[in-house]
Design a protein around this motif. Structure first.
Motif, mmCIF file in Angstrom:
data_model
loop_
_atom_site.group_PDB
_atom_site.id
_atom_site.type_symbol
_atom_site.label_atom_id
_atom_site.label_comp_id
_atom_site.label_asym_id
_atom_site.label_seq_id
_atom_site.Cartn_x
_atom_site.Cartn_y
_atom_site.Cartn_z
ATOM 1 N N PRO A 261 0.822 -1.225 0.000
ATOM 2 C CA PRO A 261 0.000 0.000 0.000
ATOM 3 C C PRO A 261 0.850 1.266 0.000
ATOM 4 N N PHE A 262 0.568 2.133 -0.967
ATOM 5 C CA PHE A 262 1.170 3.459 -0.998
ATOM 6 C C PHE A 262 0.067 4.476 -0.735
ATOM 7 N N VAL A 263 0.224 5.257 0.325
ATOM 8 C CA VAL A 263 -0.803 6.209 0.727
ATOM 9 C C VAL A 263 -0.294 7.627 0.514
ATOM 10 N N LEU A 264 -1.078 8.406 -0.207
ATOM 11 C CA LEU A 264 -0.737 9.776 -0.570
ATOM 12 C C LEU A 264 -1.783 10.718 0.032
ATOM 13 N N ARG A 265 -1.338 11.779 0.697
ATOM 14 C CA ARG A 265 -2.273 12.806 1.160
ATOM 15 C C ARG A 265 -2.315 13.921 0.129
ATOM 16 N N GLN B 62 -5.189 16.930 -1.859
ATOM 17 C CA GLN B 62 -6.487 17.546 -2.107
ATOM 18 C C GLN B 62 -7.481 17.300 -0.975
ATOM 19 N N GLY B 63 -6.956 17.360 0.260
ATOM 20 C CA GLY B 63 -7.808 17.250 1.425
ATOM 21 C C GLY B 63 -8.266 15.857 1.780
ATOM 22 N N ARG B 64 -7.640 14.833 1.193
ATOM 23 C CA ARG B 64 -8.007 13.454 1.496
ATOM 24 C C ARG B 64 -6.787 12.567 1.326
ATOM 25 N N PHE B 65 -6.951 11.302 1.666
ATOM 26 C CA PHE B 65 -5.906 10.306 1.456
ATOM 27 C C PHE B 65 -6.303 9.410 0.290
ATOM 28 N N VAL B 66 -5.319 9.114 -0.560
ATOM 29 C CA VAL B 66 -5.525 8.211 -1.694
ATOM 30 C C VAL B 66 -4.502 7.087 -1.578
ATOM 31 N N ALA B 67 -4.962 5.846 -1.729
ATOM 32 C CA ALA B 67 -4.069 4.694 -1.622
ATOM 33 C C ALA B 67 -4.075 3.898 -2.922
ATOM 34 N N TYR B 68 -2.905 3.386 -3.281
ATOM 35 C CA TYR B 68 -2.727 2.558 -4.469
ATOM 36 C C TYR B 68 -2.089 1.248 -4.013
ATOM 37 N N GLY B 69 -2.545 0.108 -4.562
ATOM 38 C CA GLY B 69 -1.997 -1.153 -4.104
ATOM 39 C C GLY B 69 -1.915 -2.208 -5.184
ATOM 40 N N VAL C 139 -7.560 1.756 -6.589
ATOM 41 C CA VAL C 139 -7.375 3.013 -5.880
ATOM 42 C C VAL C 139 -8.427 3.103 -4.781
ATOM 43 N N LEU C 140 -7.995 3.506 -3.587
ATOM 44 C CA LEU C 140 -8.903 3.719 -2.467
ATOM 45 C C LEU C 140 -8.826 5.177 -2.027
ATOM 46 N N GLU C 141 -9.919 5.685 -1.465
ATOM 47 C CA GLU C 141 -9.952 7.029 -0.900
ATOM 48 C C GLU C 141 -10.385 6.966 0.560
ATOM 49 N N SER C 142 -9.886 7.926 1.355
ATOM 50 C CA SER C 142 -10.276 8.001 2.756
ATOM 51 C C SER C 142 -10.163 9.440 3.243
ATOM 52 N N ASP C 143 -10.999 9.781 4.200
ATOM 53 C CA ASP C 143 -10.905 11.096 4.825
ATOM 54 C C ASP C 143 -10.089 11.061 6.110
ATOM 55 N N ASP C 144 -9.847 9.836 6.645
ATOM 56 C CA ASP C 144 -9.247 9.746 7.977
ATOM 57 C C ASP C 144 -8.222 8.624 8.138
ATOM 58 N N LEU C 145 -7.850 7.941 7.055
ATOM 59 C CA LEU C 145 -6.911 6.806 7.049
ATOM 60 C C LEU C 145 -7.519 5.522 7.610
ATOM 61 N N CYS D 80 3.326 10.482 -7.344
ATOM 62 C CA CYS D 80 3.735 11.798 -6.864
ATOM 63 C C CYS D 80 3.191 12.855 -7.821
ATOM 64 N N GLU D 81 3.160 14.098 -7.361
ATOM 65 C CA GLU D 81 2.704 15.211 -8.183
ATOM 66 C C GLU D 81 3.896 16.047 -8.605
ATOM 67 N N ALA D 82 3.959 16.391 -9.876
ATOM 68 C CA ALA D 82 5.020 17.259 -10.401
ATOM 69 C C ALA D 82 4.526 17.911 -11.674
ATOM 70 N N ASP D 83 4.852 19.166 -11.830
ATOM 71 C CA ASP D 83 4.503 19.905 -13.053
ATOM 72 C C ASP D 83 2.998 19.884 -13.339
ATOM 73 N N GLY D 84 2.194 19.871 -12.265
ATOM 74 C CA GLY D 84 0.757 19.913 -12.426
ATOM 75 C C GLY D 84 0.114 18.615 -12.870
ATOM 76 N N ARG D 85 0.892 17.524 -12.886
ATOM 77 C CA ARG D 85 0.354 16.223 -13.281
ATOM 78 C C ARG D 85 0.736 15.191 -12.230
ATOM 79 N N TRP D 86 0.188 13.992 -12.375
ATOM 80 C CA TRP D 86 0.406 12.915 -11.418
ATOM 81 C C TRP D 86 1.161 11.786 -12.099
ATOM 82 N N TRP D 87 2.230 11.349 -11.457
ATOM 83 C CA TRP D 87 3.144 10.379 -12.058
ATOM 84 C C TRP D 87 3.134 9.100 -11.233
ATOM 85 N N MET D 88 2.858 7.996 -11.903
ATOM 86 C CA MET D 88 2.836 6.691 -11.246
ATOM 87 C C MET D 88 4.036 5.864 -11.688
#
Length: 308
Positions: free
Chosen positions: A17-21, A23-30, A42-48, A74-82
């Motif tokens: 699990p990789f968890v990213l905080r 835009q006001g929430r947590f996003v996880a990729y696994g 992809v999972l989303e959470s407000d509180d982990l 990660c976020e860079a140059d206004g885009r999201w890189w996986m």
């Protein structure tokens, strides 16, 4: 305000699990299920603690293999890189990169093999230093040295889809707890194979800490260790030659492949996977990460109700 939780916080298969905080929430990729024809749920959470599925992340690429492993974003140059690896089982894995305009995807592969000269490369983990330089930590197979096997390396990202091509060793196996299998047949020979994998790097108080998993995920010795350096390119040393997170027989089996995220009030939390009692699924767990004079300490693994 403390948040109550009990592991696993997500009961379905969700390995690495990789968890990213963001835009006001947590996003996880696994690693695990393909959802809606896309790799990496992809999972989303407000509180982990409470997670909801947000679909699949990556549009698969034909001809690269069926096993998609260990995504990090990660976020860079206004885009999201996986960053992820793809291949077939224990053979032929290489690192790839995909990009999206939203952290939920869809991510589209950039058509680049980031590690064409490696025998086997997995578990890419991007890290941005305070000066803006990006690095990609990963695991790779090395057949030289006293303890042969999969070990950790780092290279500079000269662009988000381009490595400099000058990988440096981060850490080599140093102890028997990192043994994957004795007498393993690999690359036409037989080795006592060691494994270091799943690097995750954070900077705290001017030093760099690399968390990693070692050993065999099928054995109780498997766990999370840590190394430290004064620069992302090293040299890296281990403050202790023992895991800071490991199996608790009868309660937690095979905790490992972690990421570190931070709550809005600045507290570090480790997300990791552990096996269900029947050994059929790796599920996402979380526990607080504390910092002491001796280095990081995981307040876990926990299996009873706890608080973040």
């Amino acid at each position: 305000m403390p948040v109550s939780y009990r592991n696993p916080v997500h009961d379905a298969y969700f390995a690495d699990p990789f968890v990213l905080r963001t835009q006001g929430r947590f996003v996880a990729y696994g690693t695990g299920r393909h959802v809606e024809g896309r790799a990496f749920e992809v999972l989303e959470s407000d509180d982990l603690v409470t997670w909801r599925s947000a679909g699949g992340a990556l549009v698969p690429v034909e001809g690269l293999g069926s096993d998609y492993w260990a995504p990090e974003v990660c976020e860079a140059d206004g885009r999201w890189w996986m960053y992820y690896s793809v291949g077939e089982g224990d053979a032929g894995h290489h690192l790839r990169v995909a990009v999206a305009d939203d952290p939920l995807g869809p991510f589209v592969d950039r058509g680049v093999d980031l590690t064409p000269h490696e025998r086997f490369a997995i578990d890419p983990s991007p890290f941005r230093d305070r000066d803006g330089t990006w690095y990609l930590f990963h695991a790779r197979d090395v057949l030289e040295g006293d303890r042969v096997g999969t070990m950790l390396a780092v290279d500079v990202l000269d662009g988000m889809d381009r490595l400099r091509g000058e990988p440096r060793t981060v850490l080599t196996p140093s102890d028997d707890w990192q043994l994957f299998l004795r007498g393993r047949e690999m690359y036409g020979r037989t080795y006592d194979w060691h494994t270091l994998e799943g690097p995750a790097v954070v900077e705290r108080e001017g030093r760099y800490w690399c968390f990693y998993s070692g050993g065999s995920w099928q054995e109780p010795s498997y766990g999370v260790g840590v190394a430290v350096a004064d620069h992302p390119l090293g040299p890296w040393t281990e403050p202790r030659r023992a895991p800071i997170l490991r199996t608790v027989p009868g309660h937690v089996v095979g905790p490992g492949h972690n990421s570190i995220t931070t709550t809005p009030d600045g507290r570090d939390v480790m997300a990791y996977h552990a096996w269900d009692p029947d050994g059929t699924a790796r599920r996402m767990c979380i526990d607080p990460l504390a910092w002491t004079a001796e280095g990081p300490r995981v307040l876990g693994p926990t299996w009873e109700p706890a608080e973040l």
